[in-house]
Design a protein around this motif. Sequence first.
Motif, short mmCIF file in Angstrom:
data_model
loop_
_atom_site.label_atom_id
_atom_site.label_comp_id
_atom_site.label_asym_id
_atom_site.label_seq_id
_atom_site.Cartn_x
_atom_site.Cartn_y
_atom_site.Cartn_z
N VAL A 98 -7.08 -5.42 -11.17
CA VAL A 98 -5.67 -5.79 -11.22
C VAL A 98 -5.58 -7.30 -11.42
O VAL A 98 -6.18 -8.06 -10.66
CB VAL A 98 -4.93 -5.38 -9.93
N GLN A 99 -4.87 -7.71 -12.44
CA GLN A 99 -4.70 -9.14 -12.69
C GLN A 99 -3.54 -9.67 -11.84
O GLN A 99 -2.40 -9.25 -12.02
CB GLN A 99 -4.42 -9.40 -14.18
N THR A 100 -3.85 -10.55 -10.92
CA THR A 100 -2.80 -11.13 -10.09
C THR A 100 -2.72 -12.63 -10.36
O THR A 100 -3.72 -13.27 -10.70
CB THR A 100 -3.08 -10.90 -8.59
N LYS A 101 -1.52 -13.15 -10.17
CA LYS A 101 -1.30 -14.58 -10.36
C LYS A 101 -0.18 -14.99 -9.41
O LYS A 101 0.97 -15.20 -9.80
CB LYS A 101 -0.93 -14.88 -11.81
N VAL A 102 -0.55 -15.08 -8.13
CA VAL A 102 0.43 -15.40 -7.09
C VAL A 102 0.23 -16.85 -6.67
O VAL A 102 -0.86 -17.25 -6.24
CB VAL A 102 0.29 -14.47 -5.87
N ALA A 103 1.26 -17.63 -6.80
CA ALA A 103 1.19 -19.06 -6.48
C ALA A 103 1.00 -19.25 -4.97
O ALA A 103 1.31 -18.36 -4.17
CB ALA A 103 2.47 -19.76 -6.95
N ALA A 148 3.46 -17.97 -1.91
CA ALA A 148 4.40 -17.09 -2.62
C ALA A 148 3.91 -15.65 -2.48
O ALA A 148 2.83 -15.38 -1.95
CB ALA A 148 4.51 -17.49 -4.08
N SER A 149 4.72 -14.71 -2.94
CA SER A 149 4.34 -13.30 -2.93
C SER A 149 4.79 -12.63 -4.21
O SER A 149 5.79 -13.04 -4.82
CB SER A 149 4.94 -12.58 -1.72
N GLU A 150 4.06 -11.61 -4.65
CA GLU A 150 4.38 -10.86 -5.87
C GLU A 150 4.09 -9.38 -5.62
O GLU A 150 3.19 -9.03 -4.85
CB GLU A 150 3.55 -11.35 -7.05
N LYS A 151 4.87 -8.53 -6.32
CA LYS A 151 4.70 -7.09 -6.20
C LYS A 151 3.96 -6.56 -7.44
O LYS A 151 4.26 -6.96 -8.56
CB LYS A 151 6.06 -6.41 -6.05
N TYR A 152 3.01 -5.64 -7.21
CA TYR A 152 2.24 -5.04 -8.30
C TYR A 152 2.21 -3.53 -8.13
O TYR A 152 2.28 -3.01 -7.01
CB TYR A 152 0.80 -5.59 -8.31
N GLU A 153 2.07 -2.84 -9.26
CA GLU A 153 2.01 -1.38 -9.24
C GLU A 153 0.61 -0.92 -8.87
O GLU A 153 -0.38 -1.46 -9.36
CB GLU A 153 2.42 -0.81 -10.59
N ILE A 154 0.52 0.08 -8.00
CA ILE A 154 -0.78 0.68 -7.69
C ILE A 154 -1.26 1.41 -8.93
O ILE A 154 -0.54 2.25 -9.49
CB ILE A 154 -0.66 1.66 -6.50
N PRO A 155 -2.48 1.12 -9.42
CA PRO A 155 -2.91 1.65 -10.73
C PRO A 155 -3.43 3.08 -10.67
O PRO A 155 -4.23 3.47 -11.52
CB PRO A 155 -4.02 0.67 -11.12
N TYR A 184 -6.10 10.61 0.83
CA TYR A 184 -6.45 9.53 -0.08
C TYR A 184 -6.22 8.18 0.60
O TYR A 184 -5.36 8.06 1.49
CB TYR A 184 -5.63 9.61 -1.37
N ALA A 185 -6.98 7.20 0.16
CA ALA A 185 -6.79 5.82 0.63
C ALA A 185 -6.89 4.88 -0.55
O ALA A 185 -7.76 5.04 -1.42
CB ALA A 185 -7.83 5.46 1.68
N VAL A 186 -5.99 3.92 -0.60
CA VAL A 186 -6.01 2.88 -1.63
C VAL A 186 -6.38 1.57 -0.94
O VAL A 186 -5.73 1.15 0.02
CB VAL A 186 -4.65 2.74 -2.34
N THR A 187 -7.44 0.94 -1.43
CA THR A 187 -7.88 -0.35 -0.90
C THR A 187 -7.73 -1.41 -1.97
O THR A 187 -8.21 -1.24 -3.11
CB THR A 187 -9.34 -0.30 -0.44
N ILE A 188 -7.03 -2.47 -1.66
CA ILE A 188 -6.89 -3.63 -2.55
C ILE A 188 -7.78 -4.74 -2.00
O ILE A 188 -7.60 -5.16 -0.85
CB ILE A 188 -5.43 -4.11 -2.66
#
Length: 405
Positions: A51-56, A59-66, A75-79
């Motif tokens: 996942v390409q993130t670019k959070v200053a 700050a905070s940003e929202k991203y879609e779970i791929p 199920y478990a999703v780990t970022i």
Amino acid sequence: EVKFNYQNISIRFEEPGYFTVVNKNLFTNTERFACVAILQKNGIAVKKAKVQTKVAPLASEKYEIPFEIPGDAEYAVTISFLLKEDLKWAKAGHEIAFGQKVYQNNAAWQAPEGTIHVTHGKVNIGVKGADFDCLFSLLNGGLVSYRYAGKELIEKIPMPNFWRAPVDNDNGSMAPARYAEWKIASMYISHRNGGMFDNVPTKVEEKENCVTVTYTYFMPTTPESKCQVAYTVFADGTVETKLTYDPVKGLPDMPEFGMLFKFNADYDNLEWYGLGPEETYADRKRGGKLGIYRNKVADNMAKYLVPQECGNKEDVRYAKLTDYRGRGILFTGDELSFSALPYTPHELENASHIYELPEVHYTVVRVAMAQMGIGGDDSWGSPVHPEYHIDVNKPLEFTFRFRGI
């Protein structure tokens, strides 16, 4: 645990299908790190995506779970945020922050079908299936034998346990003195109510595909208390175990509520599906990841200068204890508190140094509904926070299952 609570990037799962990255760094953009999403099915990684993130900074940003999250299992999703390159203090791929979301599958456990045979003797009740047999003692008050594929597994009658070896924080707050009644209860619990021959009748209930054997145990607390253990045996060798306790006014809350088993020390391989890889406790599990982990039973002994409670696993779905050939026993349940150590809580407590511990004769398994937190605001008086105590003002009921493998 400290690393997780200090991490400068937090991952929150506040909206279905999305995760939010909160960058608490003062000067560093998250694009400096590799962000990887992992999808696990019943603890096993099945998909992985970058996942390409670019959070200053700040700050905070929202991203879609791929990933799509099916509903056919847990199920478990780990970022995870990883170093992109080697640095002086860590290699590329070192994890600096993570967050995890578990999508539980609430499918109920299905009782296995099949035929069992029950034999009523003068001192034992025998239960036999295709691959197993077990004996419930009327005289000694408990499960005295469980053989699977011809191999005896039980070394001692499993009994309710309410005690843990005190940790340094417990000693600092004088907790062992406050909870001493539960140590005595764990050591001297009995199915006899008074005299040598005052056995409480063992309750046996036979159904078409199972049999339930229920024992009542009395604890020498003040005031007196009692609990019940009901074993329900199914045709495949599964034994569903239910521990119940009705509150008694005037007793303190208990350090642990569960069952203690002793197995031969040859069963020294542990696999668990729960939080890991390090030990976790009610107030020390934010840094644990849900997954499948393996180690040796001896590895769960922390290298503390003074032996004490250690090696617990929280939120355990299943745990396997096996010998070198893969034979052993499987425990399952709903987010168990689980530990497998070479010593009982009392043996740990009695040793002031490692060399005072006895020779290893058993693998000691404790399967619990809960264990009290271990505290640590300071080590000279602060108690465990109230939310991490076991509430004994209401009836307690704990169910888990075990089966030979």
